[in-house]
Motif scaffolding. Sequence first.
Motif, PDB file in Angstrom:
ATOM      1  N   ARG A  95       7.966   5.796   9.305  1.00 47.56           N
ATOM      2  CA  ARG A  95       7.475   5.888   7.920  1.00 47.56           C
ATOM      3  C   ARG A  95       6.279   6.830   7.822  1.00 47.56           C
ATOM      4  O   ARG A  95       6.123   7.549   6.836  1.00 47.56           O
ATOM      5  CB  ARG A  95       7.101   4.498   7.411  1.00 47.56           C
ATOM      6  CG  ARG A  95       8.311   3.673   6.995  1.00 47.56           C
ATOM      7  CD  ARG A  95       7.870   2.288   6.577  1.00 47.56           C
ATOM      8  NE  ARG A  95       8.899   1.568   5.845  1.00 47.56           N
ATOM      9  CZ  ARG A  95       9.170   0.272   6.023  1.00 47.56           C
ATOM     10  NH1 ARG A  95       8.503  -0.433   6.913  1.00 47.56           N
ATOM     11  NH2 ARG A  95      10.115  -0.305   5.301  1.00 47.56           N
ATOM     12  N   SER A  96       5.414   6.819   8.819  1.00 47.29           N
ATOM     13  CA  SER A  96       4.271   7.742   8.809  1.00 47.29           C
ATOM     14  C   SER A  96       4.764   9.187   8.781  1.00 47.29           C
ATOM     15  O   SER A  96       4.290  10.003   7.977  1.00 47.29           O
ATOM     16  CB  SER A  96       3.399   7.552  10.066  1.00 47.29           C
ATOM     17  OG  SER A  96       2.741   6.302  10.056  1.00 47.29           O
TER      18      SER A  96
ATOM     19  N   ASP B  66      -0.620   7.248   7.429  1.00 50.82           N
ATOM     20  CA  ASP B  66      -0.361   7.724   6.072  1.00 50.82           C
ATOM     21  C   ASP B  66      -0.404   6.528   5.144  1.00 50.82           C
ATOM     22  O   ASP B  66       0.089   5.449   5.471  1.00 50.82           O
ATOM     23  CB  ASP B  66       1.004   8.408   5.979  1.00 50.82           C
ATOM     24  CG  ASP B  66       1.197   9.023   4.620  1.00 50.82           C
ATOM     25  OD1 ASP B  66       1.007  10.234   4.480  1.00 50.82           O
ATOM     26  OD2 ASP B  66       1.512   8.271   3.680  1.00 50.82           O
ATOM     27  N   LEU B  68       1.214   5.563   2.425  1.00 49.71           N
ATOM     28  CA  LEU B  68       2.447   4.856   2.069  1.00 49.71           C
ATOM     29  C   LEU B  68       2.983   4.064   3.254  1.00 49.71           C
ATOM     30  O   LEU B  68       3.453   2.942   3.102  1.00 49.71           O
ATOM     31  CB  LEU B  68       3.518   5.834   1.584  1.00 49.71           C
ATOM     32  CG  LEU B  68       3.676   6.011   0.084  1.00 49.71           C
ATOM     33  CD1 LEU B  68       4.877   6.895  -0.205  1.00 49.71           C
ATOM     34  CD2 LEU B  68       3.847   4.693  -0.660  1.00 49.71           C
ATOM     35  N   ALA B  69       2.901   4.655   4.439  1.00 51.65           N
ATOM     36  CA  ALA B  69       3.362   3.949   5.637  1.00 51.65           C
ATOM     37  C   ALA B  69       2.471   2.737   5.908  1.00 51.65           C
ATOM     38  O   ALA B  69       2.949   1.688   6.357  1.00 51.65           O
ATOM     39  CB  ALA B  69       3.373   4.903   6.832  1.00 51.65           C
ATOM     40  N   GLU B  72       3.540  -0.029   3.508  1.00 45.78           N
ATOM     41  CA  GLU B  72       4.789  -0.672   3.948  1.00 45.78           C
ATOM     42  C   GLU B  72       4.534  -1.591   5.148  1.00 45.78           C
ATOM     43  O   GLU B  72       5.118  -2.672   5.246  1.00 45.78           O
ATOM     44  CB  GLU B  72       5.846   0.387   4.310  1.00 45.78           C
ATOM     45  CG  GLU B  72       6.330   1.247   3.145  1.00 45.78           C
ATOM     46  CD  GLU B  72       7.123   0.466   2.090  1.00 45.78           C
ATOM     47  OE1 GLU B  72       7.475  -0.709   2.325  1.00 45.78           O
ATOM     48  OE2 GLU B  72       7.375   1.032   1.011  1.00 45.78           O
TER      49      GLU B  72
END
Lengths: 222, 222
Positions: A95-96, B66, B68-69, B72
């Motif tokens: 995801r990163s 990051d 967003l990561a 999550e």
Amino acid sequence: MYTLVLANKRYSSWSMRVWLLMKEFDIPFKEELIRFDSPDFASRVSDYSLTKKVPLLLDESLVISDTLAIVEYLAESHAELAIWPTDKQKRAKARSLCAQMHAGYSLLRNECPMQFDKVYKRFTPSELLRKEIASFSSIFLEALSQSDGDFLFGEYSAADAYYAPFLSRFDSYLLPLDDRINAYYAKVKMTKSYQNWQQDVANEKEDNTESSLYSSLDDVRD
Amino acid sequence: MYTLVLANKRYSSWSMRVWLLMKEFDIPFKEELIRFDSPDFASRVSDYSLTKKVPLLLDESLVISDTLAIVEYLAESHAELAIWPTDKQKRAKARSLCAQMHAGYSLLRNECPMQFDKVYKRFTPSELLRKEIASFSSIFLEALSQSDGDFLFGEYSAADAYYAPFLSRFDSYLLPLDDRINAYYAKVKMTKSYQNWQQDVANEKEDNTESSLYSSLDDVRD
């Protein structure tokens, strides 16, 4: 069944990410292709989403309007498929990588727009773009060095689909690419999803999009 | 315990997203603040991640690089907290909104860098920025119109944390903001997490970052 609203396969790198992922994981979907040069492109996309951008994933009345959100939705809806790596730490890393590309690498994405089946022999990357490529390479190589399989996180995952259109620029603009990344990319190019996309581009009628979007490169076209 | 590596609270809008989220959901963490004007900023961040960017979330040996990561990862690790809305369709919409901002709205994010406690009285948005704001407003208002609570998706979620630093620009640059968005933003500003961030900014020593990053606006500072 899902509907994927997308644009020309030659140019729409964001569409390509989701399309590859769904094909590679055998998730059935219908395609609604709206060509960039359609006079009603904006209005047709606006019928689905105020973002006015493709791709969009339609699941009955639900419209999901961003590639990362689409990937998360598919991963949730098909928990039996390892769309993200099953290992929690690898999943966080995957995801990163995707989120970084989603928000970053703007020079490569903007200066070298995807033109999937073209080669520009005389493109010269700027100094800033070279630095961006160097940064990408170091991050990507670190991920590859930790992989225990052919792909970024072992088996094929969303991260591979995400980086495929990104890497296609290195072919199109003849940009330097580390051998280990090239070897990885060669494996991506052998997947059925990539080859199907390639075939669809070959069958796609050229339109006026290129000349309007990329006119500054007209003189260096191969 | 988690460690959040972040930069100056006055300037680091990406850090703010994750910090607000963790505070609002009472997820304990230590802070490691690396000031942008530290001579060793890049090298200290590089010790953790090749991306050389903040924020980073450290969970023992795992580094997530990051926002967003990170969101999550936190949502997975704290499934008992509704970091994303619990309803699947709302969750998809919330992720769409965050991912769109992650990759988009570059004019507002670049032309109006976050300066949390400043007001620029004489900033004039360009025509393109006005268009971007109009697009943001229509998308954001559509989301708000479907909410059944004070926040974007009813209860406070990652989407609210994500848009808080974005909205702070409207205060700093005196940009026009729809009344309904303003009313929503007023509720965000009343959350404990936002007020704690505000307090931390007030206590933060000014440094040389502003003058080097935003010198073009020096003459219009309030």
